[in-house]
Design a protein around this motif. Structure first.
Motif, short mmCIF file in Angstrom:
data_model
loop_
_atom_site.label_atom_id
_atom_site.label_comp_id
_atom_site.label_asym_id
_atom_site.label_seq_id
_atom_site.Cartn_x
_atom_site.Cartn_y
_atom_site.Cartn_z
N LEU A 1 0.84 -1.29 0.06
CA LEU A 1 -0.02 0.13 -0.07
C LEU A 1 0.90 1.36 -0.21
O LEU A 1 2.08 1.24 0.77
CB LEU A 1 -1.03 -0.08 1.31
N HIS A 2 0.22 2.32 -0.55
CA HIS A 2 0.99 3.41 -0.76
C HIS A 2 1.23 4.25 0.54
O HIS A 2 -0.04 4.44 1.24
CB HIS A 2 0.34 4.43 -1.64
N SER B 1 7.11 -3.75 -5.98
CA SER B 1 7.47 -2.63 -5.63
C SER B 1 6.48 -1.52 -5.82
O SER B 1 6.18 -0.33 -5.44
CB SER B 1 8.81 -2.04 -6.00
N ARG B 2 5.30 -1.77 -6.72
CA ARG B 2 4.56 -0.89 -6.94
C ARG B 2 3.36 -0.79 -5.99
O ARG B 2 2.76 -1.89 -5.86
CB ARG B 2 3.88 -1.21 -8.53
N ARG B 3 3.22 0.09 -5.25
CA ARG B 3 2.28 0.18 -3.84
C ARG B 3 1.04 0.85 -4.55
O ARG B 3 0.86 1.49 -5.48
CB ARG B 3 2.95 1.01 -3.11
N ARG B 4 0.18 0.15 -4.13
CA ARG B 4 -1.36 0.42 -4.62
C ARG B 4 -2.07 1.62 -3.74
O ARG B 4 -1.65 1.95 -2.43
CB ARG B 4 -2.42 -0.67 -4.19
N ARG B 5 -2.91 2.29 -4.39
CA ARG B 5 -3.41 3.48 -3.86
C ARG B 5 -4.72 3.14 -3.27
O ARG B 5 -5.44 2.25 -3.73
CB ARG B 5 -3.61 4.65 -5.00
N VAL B 6 -5.21 3.85 -2.31
CA VAL B 6 -6.35 3.33 -1.50
C VAL B 6 -7.47 4.21 -2.35
O VAL B 6 -7.51 5.53 -2.72
CB VAL B 6 -6.36 3.90 0.04
N VAL B 7 -8.72 3.56 -2.30
CA VAL B 7 -10.23 4.19 -2.80
C VAL B 7 -11.11 4.25 -2.03
O VAL B 7 -12.37 4.11 -2.12
CB VAL B 7 -10.37 3.31 -4.24
N ARG B 8 -10.63 4.52 -0.54
CA ARG B 8 -11.65 4.81 0.63
C ARG B 8 -12.54 5.96 0.08
O ARG B 8 -11.88 6.94 -0.51
CB ARG B 8 -11.02 4.60 1.77
N PRO B 9 -13.89 6.27 0.48
CA PRO B 9 -14.48 5.36 1.19
C PRO B 9 -15.54 4.34 0.66
O PRO B 9 -16.10 3.60 1.11
CB PRO B 9 -15.48 6.21 1.96
#
Length: 398
Positions: free
Chosen positions: A25-26, A378-386
């Motif tokens: 995670l980013h 190494s590619r961190r995912r971006r969070v798409v909350r909420p």
């Protein structure tokens, strides 16, 4: 705002989960806090070595997690409020509450005297570092010829008894097993275990039920009393009682009931891994409390959390077993190969080769914890909350 992930416990499972989350995670989107009362990693699978006078390599968490984005909080967990999504802790600065959006519960287990009279007062244990150090001091103080009894014929008991007998051949070591010695092993495995215990001079008491522990030995239900200047209790483990005091759905023994992604079946913001979780493995059997179960559970939980936060497909990988690794002192070992659901097959590796095999497994497990972000994408995912959170809650409610 950052999504707050709090991981409770930094054993094999908690430390693995925290490191894997940091890699997936980013760092701009999440904060990861790892709560543990001690500043360094404890190799629990080597505590019988510590008890016999061997020194273990120090592994400070601050070095292990440097540059990963994982924040270490040295504190003891005192309570979890799963409805308010807070954790109560006590550290050097006194009591505090930590709020979370996602909780990873990995508080593990400790020894369990099983309500046997005198066990808590007179027995020693190797389930934790403090207990192993105390046992180390007691064994070192024993004169030659003094008796030591290990209660429990499972993996921990066998490893403790053989380690003590090898390190202190001048002591009279006995092993009290509830069933037959090595009854979970194949015929080859049982034969090798008997050979090694015999060579080490360990007196094995089979089909024994210990009903009490005293300062000078143990009392059995049907057989003779076994004298002991030191009694080592390995006959049971119990999970940390905190989960059982929450509104989380738990078993009668306090383990958190989880689904195949290690998410609580009652609280979707909580994941549980390791000994603290009741997860179902192959053939519908519960996963046993072990490092062999806990690390894959940590991988599964971290990957599921990352996927749900990123709005991607949640991976589900069946957790299975391949072998049981048993050290029989420093020069002997036993690798019992098993089915996916942990039943012994007619293949086993023994002797010095098995000891080296087990050593590689232990080193590999420790290396994985000490290098938590190596080998992952190494590619961190971006969070798409909420949006993801709303969808997750809807899935659980459905």
């Amino acid at each position: 705002m950052q999504h707050r992930i709090v991981v409770l416990g930094a054993g094999y499972t908690g430390a693995t989960a925290a490191g894997r989350l940091a890699k997936r995670l980013h760092s701009e989107d999440v904060s990861i806090t790892l709560v543990n009362p001690e500043p360094d990693f404890i190799e629990r699978v080597r505590l019988h070595q510590l008890a016999t006078g061997q020194d273990l390599k120090p592994r400070p968490f601050r070095e292990m997690f440097a540059g990963t984005g994982v924040e270490l909080k040295l504190a003891k967990v005192t309570a979890v409020d799963a409805d308010r999504r807070t954790v109560s802790v006590t550290g050097a600065d006194g009591p505090a509450d930590l709020a979370y959006d996602t909780l990873v519960y990995a508080l593990g287990s400790g020894w369990n005297g099983g309500d046997v009279p005198g066990a808590a007062e007179h027995a020693d244990e190797v389930a934790g570092r403090q207990g192993a150090r105390r046992l180390r001091e007691r064994l070192a103080a024993l004169d030659a010829g003094r008796p030591v009894v290990v209660v429990g014929g499972g993996l921990t008991g066998v490893e403790a008894a053989t380690e003590i007998a090898e390190a202190r051949p001048d002591l009279d070591v006995a092993l009290a097993a509830h069933g037959a010695l090595g009854d979970w092993l194949s015929a080859k495995g049982r034969a090798h275990l008997r050979k090694v215990t015999g060579r080490l001079g360990i007196e094995v008491h089979e089909h024994v039920t210990v009903t009490a522990v005293t300062a000078d030995g143990v009392t059995t239900a049907d057989g003779p009393n076994i004298p002991a200047a030191v009694t080592v209790w390995t006959a049971g483990f119990a999970v940390h009682p905190i989960a059982g005091a929450t509104t989380l759905e738990t078993t009668e023994h306090g383990r958190i009931v989880v689904d195949s992604t290690m998410r609580s079946v009652s609280h979707p913001d909580v994941y549980a891994v390791g000994d603290a979780a009741m997860a179902i493995g192959p053939q519908g059997k519960p996963l046993r409390m072990s490092c062999a179960s806990g690390v894959p559970m940590a991988w599964q939980a971290a990957d599921a959390i990352a996927a749900r936060l990123a709005g991607t497909k949640v991976p589900e990988v069946s957790i299975r077993y391949f072998q049981q690794c048993v050290s029989l002192g420093r020069n002997e070992g036993l690798i019992q190969f098993v089915t996916a659901d942990d039943r012994a097959v007619d293949r086993a590796l023994t002797g010095r080769t098995a000891a080296l095999y087990k050593e590689l497994i232990c080193k590999g497990a420790a290396w994985g914890v000490a290098n938590p972000t190596v080998g992952l994408p190494s590619r961190r995912r971006r969070v798409v909350r909420p949006e993801t959170e709303d969808r997750t809650r809807a899935e659980v409610s459905a």
